[in-house]
Design a protein around this motif. Sequence first.
Motif, PDB file in Angstrom:
ATOM      1  N   VAL A 361       0.802  -1.112  -0.126  1.00  0.00           N
ATOM      2  CA  VAL A 361       0.002   0.143  -0.123  1.00  0.00           C
ATOM      3  C   VAL A 361       0.981   1.251  -0.047  1.00  0.00           C
ATOM      4  CG1 VAL A 361      -1.789   1.298   1.196  1.00  0.00           C
ATOM      5  CG2 VAL A 361      -1.897  -1.214   1.144  1.00  0.00           C
ATOM      6  N   SER A 362       0.755   2.318  -1.095  1.00  0.00           N
ATOM      7  CA  SER A 362       1.623   3.358  -1.045  1.00  0.00           C
ATOM      8  C   SER A 362       0.510   4.362  -1.303  1.00  0.00           C
ATOM      9  CB  SER A 362       2.603   3.248  -2.249  1.00  0.00           C
ATOM     10  OG  SER A 362       2.208   3.014  -3.493  1.00  0.00           O
ATOM     11  N   ALA A 363       0.951   5.836  -0.968  1.00  0.00           N
ATOM     12  CA  ALA A 363       0.322   6.931  -1.234  1.00  0.00           C
ATOM     13  C   ALA A 363       1.139   8.075  -1.147  1.00  0.00           C
ATOM     14  CB  ALA A 363      -0.538   7.066   0.205  1.00  0.00           C
ATOM     15  N   ARG A 364       0.537   9.052  -2.169  1.00  0.00           N
ATOM     16  CA  ARG A 364       1.365  10.478  -2.332  1.00  0.00           C
ATOM     17  C   ARG A 364       0.423  11.455  -2.577  1.00  0.00           C
ATOM     18  NH1 ARG A 364       2.362   7.579  -6.909  1.00  0.00           N
ATOM     19  NH2 ARG A 364       1.824   8.462  -8.982  1.00  0.00           N
ATOM     20  N   ARG A 365       0.792  12.851  -2.257  1.00  0.00           N
ATOM     21  CA  ARG A 365       0.126  13.789  -2.182  1.00  0.00           C
ATOM     22  C   ARG A 365       0.700  14.839  -3.469  1.00  0.00           C
ATOM     23  NH1 ARG A 365      -1.606  15.465   2.956  1.00  0.00           N
ATOM     24  NH2 ARG A 365      -3.418  14.124   2.540  1.00  0.00           N
ATOM     25  N   LEU A 366      -0.413  15.207  -4.300  1.00  0.00           N
ATOM     26  CA  LEU A 366       0.001  15.931  -5.541  1.00  0.00           C
ATOM     27  C   LEU A 366      -0.596  17.177  -5.464  1.00  0.00           C
ATOM     28  CD1 LEU A 366      -0.552  13.101  -8.535  1.00  0.00           C
ATOM     29  CD2 LEU A 366       1.668  13.524  -7.260  1.00  0.00           C
ATOM     30  N   SER A 367      -0.301  18.134  -6.446  1.00  0.00           N
ATOM     31  CA  SER A 367      -0.811  19.417  -6.473  1.00  0.00           C
ATOM     32  C   SER A 367      -2.471  19.472  -6.715  1.00  0.00           C
ATOM     33  CB  SER A 367      -0.072  20.373  -7.107  1.00  0.00           C
ATOM     34  OG  SER A 367      -0.243  19.915  -8.614  1.00  0.00           O
ATOM     35  N   ASP A 368      -2.884  18.640  -7.236  1.00  0.00           N
ATOM     36  CA  ASP A 368      -4.216  18.580  -7.643  1.00  0.00           C
ATOM     37  C   ASP A 368      -5.012  17.489  -6.889  1.00  0.00           C
ATOM     38  OD1 ASP A 368      -2.882  16.492  -9.109  1.00  0.00           O
ATOM     39  OD2 ASP A 368      -4.009  16.660 -10.897  1.00  0.00           O
ATOM     40  N   GLY A 369      -4.490  16.635  -6.094  1.00  0.00           N
ATOM     41  CA  GLY A 369      -5.151  15.375  -5.665  1.00  0.00           C
ATOM     42  C   GLY A 369      -4.448  14.563  -4.733  1.00  0.00           C
ATOM     43  N   ASP A 370      -4.773  13.684  -4.348  1.00  0.00           N
ATOM     44  CA  ASP A 370      -3.921  12.246  -3.624  1.00  0.00           C
ATOM     45  C   ASP A 370      -4.388  11.037  -4.169  1.00  0.00           C
ATOM     46  OD1 ASP A 370      -3.396  14.194  -1.363  1.00  0.00           O
ATOM     47  OD2 ASP A 370      -5.706  13.904  -0.619  1.00  0.00           O
ATOM     48  N   ILE A 371      -3.337  10.301  -4.230  1.00  0.00           N
ATOM     49  CA  ILE A 371      -3.246   9.029  -4.827  1.00  0.00           C
ATOM     50  C   ILE A 371      -2.980   7.765  -3.907  1.00  0.00           C
ATOM     51  CG2 ILE A 371      -1.991   7.601  -6.424  1.00  0.00           C
ATOM     52  CD1 ILE A 371      -1.505   9.827  -8.243  1.00  0.00           C
ATOM     53  N   LEU A 372      -3.873   6.856  -3.806  1.00  0.00           N
ATOM     54  CA  LEU A 372      -3.632   5.666  -3.106  1.00  0.00           C
ATOM     55  C   LEU A 372      -3.741   4.586  -3.939  1.00  0.00           C
ATOM     56  CD1 LEU A 372      -3.761   4.359  -0.096  1.00  0.00           C
ATOM     57  CD2 LEU A 372      -6.222   4.104  -0.556  1.00  0.00           C
ATOM     58  N   VAL A 373      -2.453   3.811  -3.998  1.00  0.00           N
ATOM     59  CA  VAL A 373      -2.262   2.463  -4.486  1.00  0.00           C
ATOM     60  C   VAL A 373      -2.244   1.275  -3.662  1.00  0.00           C
ATOM     61  CG1 VAL A 373      -0.605   1.539  -6.080  1.00  0.00           C
ATOM     62  CG2 VAL A 373      -0.875   3.937  -6.136  1.00  0.00           C
ATOM     63  N   VAL A 374      -2.820   0.260  -4.340  1.00  0.00           N
ATOM     64  CA  VAL A 374      -2.804  -1.162  -3.514  1.00  0.00           C
ATOM     65  C   VAL A 374      -2.592  -2.126  -4.571  1.00  0.00           C
ATOM     66  CG1 VAL A 374      -4.291  -2.919  -2.195  1.00  0.00           C
ATOM     67  CG2 VAL A 374      -4.619  -0.118  -2.026  1.00  0.00           C
ATOM     68  N   GLU A 375      -1.485  -3.071  -4.433  1.00  0.00           N
ATOM     69  CA  GLU A 375      -0.921  -3.788  -5.476  1.00  0.00           C
ATOM     70  C   GLU A 375      -0.388  -5.099  -4.690  1.00  0.00           C
ATOM     71  OE1 GLU A 375       2.276  -1.788  -7.549  1.00  0.00           O
ATOM     72  OE2 GLU A 375       2.769  -0.763  -5.652  1.00  0.00           O
ATOM     73  N   ASP A 376      -0.364  -6.140  -5.502  1.00  0.00           N
ATOM     74  CA  ASP A 376      -0.124  -7.369  -4.858  1.00  0.00           C
ATOM     75  C   ASP A 376       1.065  -8.138  -5.987  1.00  0.00           C
ATOM     76  OD1 ASP A 376      -1.712  -9.356  -6.699  1.00  0.00           O
ATOM     77  OD2 ASP A 376      -3.075  -8.114  -6.014  1.00  0.00           O
ATOM     78  N   ASP A 377       1.473  -9.397  -5.349  1.00  0.00           N
ATOM     79  CA  ASP A 377       2.414 -10.069  -6.560  1.00  0.00           C
ATOM     80  C   ASP A 377       1.763 -11.532  -6.786  1.00  0.00           C
ATOM     81  OD1 ASP A 377       2.147 -11.437  -3.955  1.00  0.00           O
ATOM     82  OD2 ASP A 377       4.397 -11.858  -3.875  1.00  0.00           O
ATOM     83  N   GLY A 378       0.404 -11.241  -6.918  1.00  0.00           N
ATOM     84  CA  GLY A 378      -0.309 -12.356  -7.401  1.00  0.00           C
ATOM     85  C   GLY A 378      -0.434 -12.788  -9.019  1.00  0.00           C
ATOM     86  N   PRO A 379      -1.323 -13.358  -9.459  1.00  0.00           N
ATOM     87  CA  PRO A 379      -1.315 -13.856 -10.886  1.00  0.00           C
ATOM     88  C   PRO A 379      -1.732 -12.551 -11.793  1.00  0.00           C
ATOM     89  CG  PRO A 379      -3.251 -14.411  -9.886  1.00  0.00           C
ATOM     90  CD  PRO A 379      -2.260 -14.250  -8.773  1.00  0.00           C
ATOM     91  N   GLY A 380      -2.179 -11.358 -11.143  1.00  0.00           N
ATOM     92  CA  GLY A 380      -2.685 -10.352 -11.840  1.00  0.00           C
ATOM     93  C   GLY A 380      -3.826 -10.681 -12.778  1.00  0.00           C
ATOM     94  N   ILE A 381      -4.570  -9.570 -13.450  1.00  0.00           N
ATOM     95  CA  ILE A 381      -5.667  -9.543 -14.078  1.00  0.00           C
ATOM     96  C   ILE A 381      -5.284  -9.256 -15.597  1.00  0.00           C
ATOM     97  CG2 ILE A 381      -8.083  -8.755 -14.241  1.00  0.00           C
ATOM     98  CD1 ILE A 381      -7.711  -7.819 -11.222  1.00  0.00           C
ATOM     99  N   ALA A 382      -6.101 -10.323 -16.509  1.00  0.00           N
ATOM    100  CA  ALA A 382      -5.820  -9.952 -17.837  1.00  0.00           C
ATOM    101  C   ALA A 382      -6.343  -8.347 -18.329  1.00  0.00           C
ATOM    102  CB  ALA A 382      -6.351 -10.964 -18.629  1.00  0.00           C
ATOM    103  N   GLU A 383      -5.667  -7.619 -19.362  1.00  0.00           N
ATOM    104  CA  GLU A 383      -6.361  -6.526 -19.667  1.00  0.00           C
ATOM    105  C   GLU A 383      -7.776  -6.553 -20.294  1.00  0.00           C
ATOM    106  OE1 GLU A 383      -4.848  -2.782 -22.401  1.00  0.00           O
ATOM    107  OE2 GLU A 383      -3.680  -4.657 -22.362  1.00  0.00           O
ATOM    108  N   ASP A 384      -7.897  -7.726 -21.050  1.00  0.00           N
ATOM    109  CA  ASP A 384      -9.371  -7.723 -21.403  1.00  0.00           C
ATOM    110  C   ASP A 384     -10.760  -7.829 -20.291  1.00  0.00           C
ATOM    111  OD1 ASP A 384      -8.363 -10.150 -20.959  1.00  0.00           O
ATOM    112  OD2 ASP A 384      -9.225 -10.933 -22.820  1.00  0.00           O
ATOM    113  N   GLN A 385     -10.143  -8.223 -18.961  1.00  0.00           N
ATOM    114  CA  GLN A 385     -11.075  -8.771 -18.224  1.00  0.00           C
ATOM    115  C   GLN A 385     -11.120  -7.566 -17.372  1.00  0.00           C
ATOM    116  OE1 GLN A 385     -12.621 -11.362 -18.032  1.00  0.00           O
ATOM    117  NE2 GLN A 385     -11.728 -11.912 -20.023  1.00  0.00           N
ATOM    118  N   ARG A 386     -10.065  -6.573 -17.166  1.00  0.00           N
ATOM    119  CA  ARG A 386     -10.256  -5.486 -15.877  1.00  0.00           C
ATOM    120  C   ARG A 386     -11.412  -4.826 -16.163  1.00  0.00           C
ATOM    121  NH1 ARG A 386      -4.207  -3.572 -17.619  1.00  0.00           N
ATOM    122  NH2 ARG A 386      -3.013  -5.424 -16.876  1.00  0.00           N
ATOM    123  N   GLU A 387     -11.997  -4.276 -17.241  1.00  0.00           N
ATOM    124  CA  GLU A 387     -13.246  -3.590 -17.133  1.00  0.00           C
ATOM    125  C   GLU A 387     -14.417  -4.417 -16.543  1.00  0.00           C
ATOM    126  OE1 GLU A 387     -16.144  -0.843 -20.150  1.00  0.00           O
ATOM    127  OE2 GLU A 387     -14.435  -1.832 -20.865  1.00  0.00           O
TER     128      GLU A 387
END
Length: 439
Positions: A361-387
């Motif tokens: 879990v990572s986060a940072r503050r930008l001039s126009d907003g805040d970003i929160l990122v949650v990621e893992d080392d699992g199998p991932g998600i295929a690009e055509d399945q993300r939506e």
Amino acid sequence: MLGAATLAVLFILALQQALQQAFSLALEDTIEQRLAADVSTLISAARVEDGRLHMPDHLPDEEFTLLDNKLFGYIYDRDGHLLWRSASTHDLDIDYLPRYDGDKNRELHRVRDANGVKLFVYDMEIDLLRGEDAAYSIVTVQPSRDYDAMLSGLRKQLYVWLGGGLLVLLVLLWLGLTWGFRTLRGMKKELDQVENGERERLSEDHPRELLRLTRSLNRLLDSERLQRERYRDSLADLAHGLKTPLSLLQAVGETLSSRQQNREQVEIMGNQIERMNQQIGFQLQRASLRRSGLIRHQVVLAPLLDTLETALDKVHHGKQVTLERTLPDHFTLPLEQGALLEVLGNLLENGYRLCLSRVRVSARRLSDGDILVVEDDGPGIAEDQRERILRRGERLDTRHPGQGLGLAVVKDILDSYSATLTLDDSPLGGARFMLFFPR
């Protein structure tokens, strides 16, 4: 303040020009009267004999006879021929030709001599001199250097005094506006407290010009709070009213399942009942976690992560998952605590369930907003399945129970806070969920 200061500067500049112009006109009028009086002196000394002009050797005004004086006199005939000049003009060479037209004109001009020195020239026409016809142009001349020096001195004084007055005016404007707008600052402070959830209503301690505004805002706050409470109560009543019939249906299904021929129909009915329970839970979460229209929350992220990490480590104790953090000190997000707990809990639960051993879990503050990122080392998600997985009811992992509503709840909450959710590949090898909260 900037607008008032600009208007004050423009007014002072206009006043300086007006005062300078008024003083210049008054000074020129004084010089004209002085030169007109000198013309009268020349007229009183002149006499005409046999149609010819005669001037005495010594004039009543000695300024015309002194060589180093600053007053000069000339007399021209109607054709512009020079008939007489004062002794003081011995080294003065001016390019001036009077224009005699018989209208008895009296005019003040500004000319330059051969050396470029500025001069005032006063020209008066006369037709009679002691009762005899006498068509002459009598001219008196005076250098303008004294006039220019006085005007320059006045300009400097105006700059000093008006500049000082402008500074005093700006200070008074600043003090007046600061004092005058203190009530608006007080209202702003109360609105900030309302947005942060520190108070529910605005106070009545405001000038009468603002009371109508504060009362309208209080009515809006009360109306919104009551509406949200009624909305939640109605949904809770609906959920309570539906759960009892659903429980009865489940009990009937369990009774019917004892018969072999009914098991298939009972299984279908059980799945539908479970789906209805999930939908009720989803709608309750959606109603309770949506953003308020006026209240703005700021929740510290680290304590929530501690709570979720403890709970998920117990649930997945056999997996030995490492939760990595990259957060600024006292980092906050603009969500209600329950909403943030729901969003972060769903994303971390997915990460714990699908990862190999690491969730970050990572986060940072930008001039126009805040970003929160949650990621893992699992199998991932295929690009055509993300939506597809962000739609309600869609699931890629069919090995674990659920109705695929977790990410739909997350997306719905984020939409209510005008936040965005994007999904891509993580450097760890699995999926990366990136949440952006605009300011």
